[in-house]
Write a protein that holds these residues in place. Sequence first.
Motif, PDB file in Angstrom:
ATOM      1  N   SER A  72       0.818  -1.213   0.000  1.00 25.02           N
ATOM      2  CA  SER A  72       0.000   0.000   0.000  1.00 25.02           C
ATOM      3  C   SER A  72       0.855   1.267   0.000  1.00 25.02           C
ATOM      4  N   TYR A  76       0.523   4.115  -2.951  1.00 22.97           N
ATOM      5  CA  TYR A  76       0.297   5.546  -2.746  1.00 22.97           C
ATOM      6  C   TYR A  76       1.006   6.356  -3.827  1.00 22.97           C
ATOM      7  N   ARG A  80      -1.724   8.494  -5.798  1.00 25.85           N
ATOM      8  CA  ARG A  80      -1.820   9.889  -5.394  1.00 25.85           C
ATOM      9  C   ARG A  80      -0.532  10.686  -5.596  1.00 25.85           C
ATOM     10  N   ARG A 258       6.106   7.946  -4.239  1.00 21.85           N
ATOM     11  CA  ARG A 258       5.573   7.553  -2.936  1.00 21.85           C
ATOM     12  C   ARG A 258       6.238   8.278  -1.775  1.00 21.85           C
ATOM     13  N   ARG A 262       4.071  12.805  -0.716  1.00 26.16           N
ATOM     14  CA  ARG A 262       3.291  12.934   0.518  1.00 26.16           C
ATOM     15  C   ARG A 262       3.053  14.414   0.842  1.00 26.16           C
TER      16      ARG A 262
END
Length: 301
Positions: A72, A76, A80, A258, A262
């Motif tokens: 996961s 990400y 995203r 990733r 963030r």
Amino acid sequence: MKKNYPRNMIGYGAKTPIIKWPNDAKLALQIVLNYEEGSENCILHGDKTSEAFLSEIIGAQPLKGRHINMESFYEYGSRRGFWRIHKLFQEKKIPITIFGVGMALERNKDICNTIKKSDYEVASHGWRWIDYQNIPRSTEKKHMKLAIQSIKKIFGNRPLGWYTGRCSPNTRDLVMEEGGFLYDSDSYSDDLPYWEIRGKKKQLIIPYTLDNNDMRFTTNQGFNSGDQFYTYLKDSFDALYDEGNTSPKMMSVGLHCRLIGRPGRIQSLKRFLDYVLKHQDVWICKRIDIAKHWIKNYSNL
């Protein structure tokens, strides 16, 4: 002491060439976005264990089954992180190079379509995002061929740049043997491109970076906050920009979907880009631009 020592410890040495970038820029700034998500170690990909590298789980150990948390974290980046980073570079109108892993690109048509519409270069980051240190030479060669075919199939043209990252002692030989890459970036040994000559073959090396790199957010003794990342990038830029008054250099910045993607980290990248854009005489470019400039002007260095 071996007479035929295979490493070059001298480089340009005291005779660092005074080179000229386009428009007499003091510094060539090149930004790489690594796209690896969906090609990392995972039993779903035929691997024996899960990934343990470059995630929020610092010091993670490979598992013999699926590591759902690790999967996961990588997801990400594609779900995203890429989009947040892409939006920033589009807003700033900054060209970048994508180090694209073939298997990862194959798994995300939306991102590939977006890359096609952008002023990005796609260099090959191999077929898999795995450590090739102990992979058989024949397998590594096969994976290199798959990586080239994958990018050509998706984007219409073969990649002209190569970067394995977790490379092997065979990687450089395979790149030169393949013969179609204008540059190889599996090196961290200089602030300028250089030529590597083996026998009658000559390969342009455009060094990459592991210090001006967001990977240090997820390593021991790395960056704990965006402020640290920003300060390190700014200090690197300032030092090289100052040297550029008499001896222009190149600066690479390495990013991962990733990691810098963030919310708590993207602001540090934005601040750095804003800082850079306030300066004159900076050539912000793709790695292929540097390669073509070097080949045209410095083929005899």
